[in-house]
Design a protein around this motif. Structure first.
Motif, PDB file in Angstrom:
ATOM      1  N   TYR A 166     135.363  59.255  62.042  1.00 54.14           N
ATOM      2  CA  TYR A 166     135.940  59.834  63.256  1.00 54.14           C
ATOM      3  C   TYR A 166     136.583  61.179  62.953  1.00 54.14           C
ATOM      4  O   TYR A 166     136.336  62.182  63.634  1.00 54.14           O
ATOM      5  CB  TYR A 166     136.959  58.867  63.846  1.00 54.14           C
ATOM      6  CG  TYR A 166     137.536  59.291  65.180  1.00 54.14           C
ATOM      7  CD1 TYR A 166     136.936  58.894  66.367  1.00 54.14           C
ATOM      8  CD2 TYR A 166     138.677  60.089  65.264  1.00 54.14           C
ATOM      9  CE1 TYR A 166     137.458  59.274  67.603  1.00 54.14           C
ATOM     10  CE2 TYR A 166     139.198  60.477  66.480  1.00 54.14           C
ATOM     11  CZ  TYR A 166     138.597  60.070  67.641  1.00 54.14           C
ATOM     12  OH  TYR A 166     139.101  60.456  68.854  1.00 54.14           O
ATOM     13  N   TRP A 185     135.842  73.930  71.685  1.00 57.08           N
ATOM     14  CA  TRP A 185     137.276  73.942  71.417  1.00 57.08           C
ATOM     15  C   TRP A 185     138.016  75.169  71.885  1.00 57.08           C
ATOM     16  O   TRP A 185     139.216  75.307  71.626  1.00 57.08           O
ATOM     17  CB  TRP A 185     137.510  73.746  69.911  1.00 57.08           C
ATOM     18  CG  TRP A 185     137.030  72.410  69.457  1.00 57.08           C
ATOM     19  CD1 TRP A 185     135.913  72.158  68.731  1.00 57.08           C
ATOM     20  CD2 TRP A 185     137.641  71.141  69.725  1.00 57.08           C
ATOM     21  NE1 TRP A 185     135.786  70.805  68.512  1.00 57.08           N
ATOM     22  CE2 TRP A 185     136.830  70.161  69.119  1.00 57.08           C
ATOM     23  CE3 TRP A 185     138.787  70.757  70.403  1.00 57.08           C
ATOM     24  CZ2 TRP A 185     137.146  68.811  69.180  1.00 57.08           C
ATOM     25  CZ3 TRP A 185     139.089  69.409  70.463  1.00 57.08           C
ATOM     26  CH2 TRP A 185     138.285  68.443  69.871  1.00 57.08           C
ATOM     27  N   VAL A 198     140.545  62.518  72.554  1.00 57.60           N
ATOM     28  CA  VAL A 198     140.143  62.651  71.151  1.00 57.60           C
ATOM     29  C   VAL A 198     141.362  62.553  70.240  1.00 57.60           C
ATOM     30  O   VAL A 198     141.350  61.869  69.210  1.00 57.60           O
ATOM     31  CB  VAL A 198     139.406  63.991  70.917  1.00 57.60           C
ATOM     32  CG1 VAL A 198     139.225  64.261  69.428  1.00 57.60           C
ATOM     33  CG2 VAL A 198     138.044  63.985  71.608  1.00 57.60           C
ATOM     34  N   TYR A 199     142.438  63.235  70.634  1.00 61.59           N
ATOM     35  CA  TYR A 199     143.672  63.184  69.843  1.00 61.59           C
ATOM     36  C   TYR A 199     144.246  61.764  69.811  1.00 61.59           C
ATOM     37  O   TYR A 199     144.647  61.270  68.747  1.00 61.59           O
ATOM     38  CB  TYR A 199     144.709  64.154  70.428  1.00 61.59           C
ATOM     39  CG  TYR A 199     145.981  64.242  69.621  1.00 61.59           C
ATOM     40  CD1 TYR A 199     146.109  65.175  68.598  1.00 61.59           C
ATOM     41  CD2 TYR A 199     147.050  63.385  69.866  1.00 61.59           C
ATOM     42  CE1 TYR A 199     147.278  65.251  67.847  1.00 61.59           C
ATOM     43  CE2 TYR A 199     148.213  63.453  69.117  1.00 61.59           C
ATOM     44  CZ  TYR A 199     148.319  64.394  68.113  1.00 61.59           C
ATOM     45  OH  TYR A 199     149.464  64.464  67.360  1.00 61.59           O
ATOM     46  N   TRP A 246     135.309  64.935  64.101  1.00 63.88           N
ATOM     47  CA  TRP A 246     136.255  65.732  64.890  1.00 63.88           C
ATOM     48  C   TRP A 246     136.469  67.093  64.254  1.00 63.88           C
ATOM     49  O   TRP A 246     136.307  68.133  64.915  1.00 63.88           O
ATOM     50  CB  TRP A 246     137.562  64.956  65.013  1.00 63.88           C
ATOM     51  CG  TRP A 246     138.662  65.647  65.760  1.00 63.88           C
ATOM     52  CD1 TRP A 246     138.594  66.833  66.448  1.00 63.88           C
ATOM     53  CD2 TRP A 246     140.015  65.192  65.921  1.00 63.88           C
ATOM     54  NE1 TRP A 246     139.822  67.140  67.011  1.00 63.88           N
ATOM     55  CE2 TRP A 246     140.700  66.157  66.707  1.00 63.88           C
ATOM     56  CE3 TRP A 246     140.702  64.061  65.471  1.00 63.88           C
ATOM     57  CZ2 TRP A 246     142.047  66.008  67.036  1.00 63.88           C
ATOM     58  CZ3 TRP A 246     142.037  63.913  65.805  1.00 63.88           C
ATOM     59  CH2 TRP A 246     142.709  64.882  66.584  1.00 63.88           C
ATOM     60  N   TRP A 272     139.632  65.180  77.985  1.00 60.47           N
ATOM     61  CA  TRP A 272     138.831  64.600  76.912  1.00 60.47           C
ATOM     62  C   TRP A 272     139.368  64.994  75.533  1.00 60.47           C
ATOM     63  O   TRP A 272     139.270  64.218  74.573  1.00 60.47           O
ATOM     64  CB  TRP A 272     137.355  64.981  77.047  1.00 60.47           C
ATOM     65  CG  TRP A 272     136.999  66.405  76.750  1.00 60.47           C
ATOM     66  CD1 TRP A 272     136.880  67.428  77.632  1.00 60.47           C
ATOM     67  CD2 TRP A 272     136.690  66.960  75.456  1.00 60.47           C
ATOM     68  NE1 TRP A 272     136.525  68.583  76.979  1.00 60.47           N
ATOM     69  CE2 TRP A 272     136.393  68.328  75.653  1.00 60.47           C
ATOM     70  CE3 TRP A 272     136.627  66.440  74.166  1.00 60.47           C
ATOM     71  CZ2 TRP A 272     136.043  69.183  74.598  1.00 60.47           C
ATOM     72  CZ3 TRP A 272     136.284  67.277  73.113  1.00 60.47           C
ATOM     73  CH2 TRP A 272     135.994  68.633  73.330  1.00 60.47           C
ATOM     74  N   LYS A 273     139.973  66.184  75.425  1.00 60.90           N
ATOM     75  CA  LYS A 273     140.554  66.585  74.145  1.00 60.90           C
ATOM     76  C   LYS A 273     141.792  65.733  73.823  1.00 60.90           C
ATOM     77  O   LYS A 273     142.028  65.375  72.663  1.00 60.90           O
ATOM     78  CB  LYS A 273     140.917  68.063  74.168  1.00 60.90           C
ATOM     79  CG  LYS A 273     139.710  68.988  74.254  1.00 60.90           C
ATOM     80  CD  LYS A 273     140.130  70.453  74.229  1.00 60.90           C
ATOM     81  CE  LYS A 273     138.921  71.366  74.364  1.00 60.90           C
ATOM     82  NZ  LYS A 273     139.304  72.800  74.378  1.00 60.90           N
TER      83      LYS A 273
END
Length: 241
Positions: free
Chosen positions: A221, A237, A202-203, A225, A198-199
């Motif tokens: 966004y 994180w 996101v990237y 983030w 999922w990270k």
């Protein structure tokens, strides 16, 4: 005594040439492996310098997005260095120089106006980034002391895009970011590209949003983030997750 014919001379020369080409190819690949992360750091620095020039020429929108592109590059260079086993002291120094250019000087110019107090605030922001990069080592592997300047920069760039002319709110955010950077709080190394799927998504979303830069949702966004790292550093994180 063996006499070499012209044909045998040719094959020996061709063999030496092939071996030489092979050795050269290996050297090029090794050079690329060792310097791939450095190239990303250099690209980050170029984004920072381009953002500085954009700010000085009044292109505020472009200056903000160049900082956010630098944000993506900075998240990638460490992951690439570790993936290719190419970490070095030179790479670490280059990364710090790039960070200071993009997330220090370039970001501070996003806040600059003709007002004296705003210029003082810009200088305080640059100094806080300098202090954060030079002196705030935690002594713990992959743990930062003080908010990494990359996140404060992303918050300021995305907020600047959204707020437009509302300088009062931007000044408050800037002061808050300075306090976070010089604080003694611990923050985890995020390792966005070396962690859960999922990270990485996101990237990838951040990369896609670069192409949607004219639209406010793209700025939202990046703001969400980068803010999530401050609000939920460990629960979201931490690299241990």
């Amino acid at each position: 005594m063996i006499l070499l014919t012209p044909s045998s001379d040719f094959f020996q020369y061709a063999n030496k040439l092939l071996l030489s080409d092979h050795a050269t190819g290996l050297q090029i690949k090794e050079f690329a492996r060792k310097n791939a992360a450095n190239a990303l750091s250099m690209a980050n620095m170029v984004m920072g310098m381009a953002s500085i020039l954009s700010s000085l020429n009044g292109h505020h929108h472009a200056a903000c997005w160049l900082v956010l592109i630098g944000y993506l590059l900075d998240l990638a260079d460490g992951a690439v260095a570790r993936r290719l086993n190419a970490c070095s002291a030179l790479g670490a120094k280059l990364d710090d120089f790039a960070d200071f250019t993009t997330f220090g000087i370039a970001t501070s110019l996003l806040l600059r106006t003709s007002d004296l107090l705003d210029n003082v605030l810009c200088m305080c922001y640059v100094l806080s980034v300098f202090v954060r990069l030079c002196f705030f080592s935690s002594g713990i592997p992959f743990v930062y002391r003080g908010l990494p300047c990359i996140y404060s920069s992303a918050i300021l760039a995305s907020a600047s895009l959204l707020l437009g002319g509302n300088l009062s709110v931007l000044r408050v955010i800037t002061v808050a970011m300075i306090l976070f950077m010089i604080s003694q709080n611990f923050y985890p190394h995020d390792k966005v590209l070396e962690s859960q799927t999922w990270k990485k998504v996101v990237y990838a979303g951040g990369v896609a949003m670069v192409f949607c830069s004219p639209f406010p949702p793209a700025s939202v966004y990046y703001l969400l983030w980068s803010s999530s790292y401050i609000l939920f550093p460990t629960s979201l994180w931490s690299c241990k997750l």
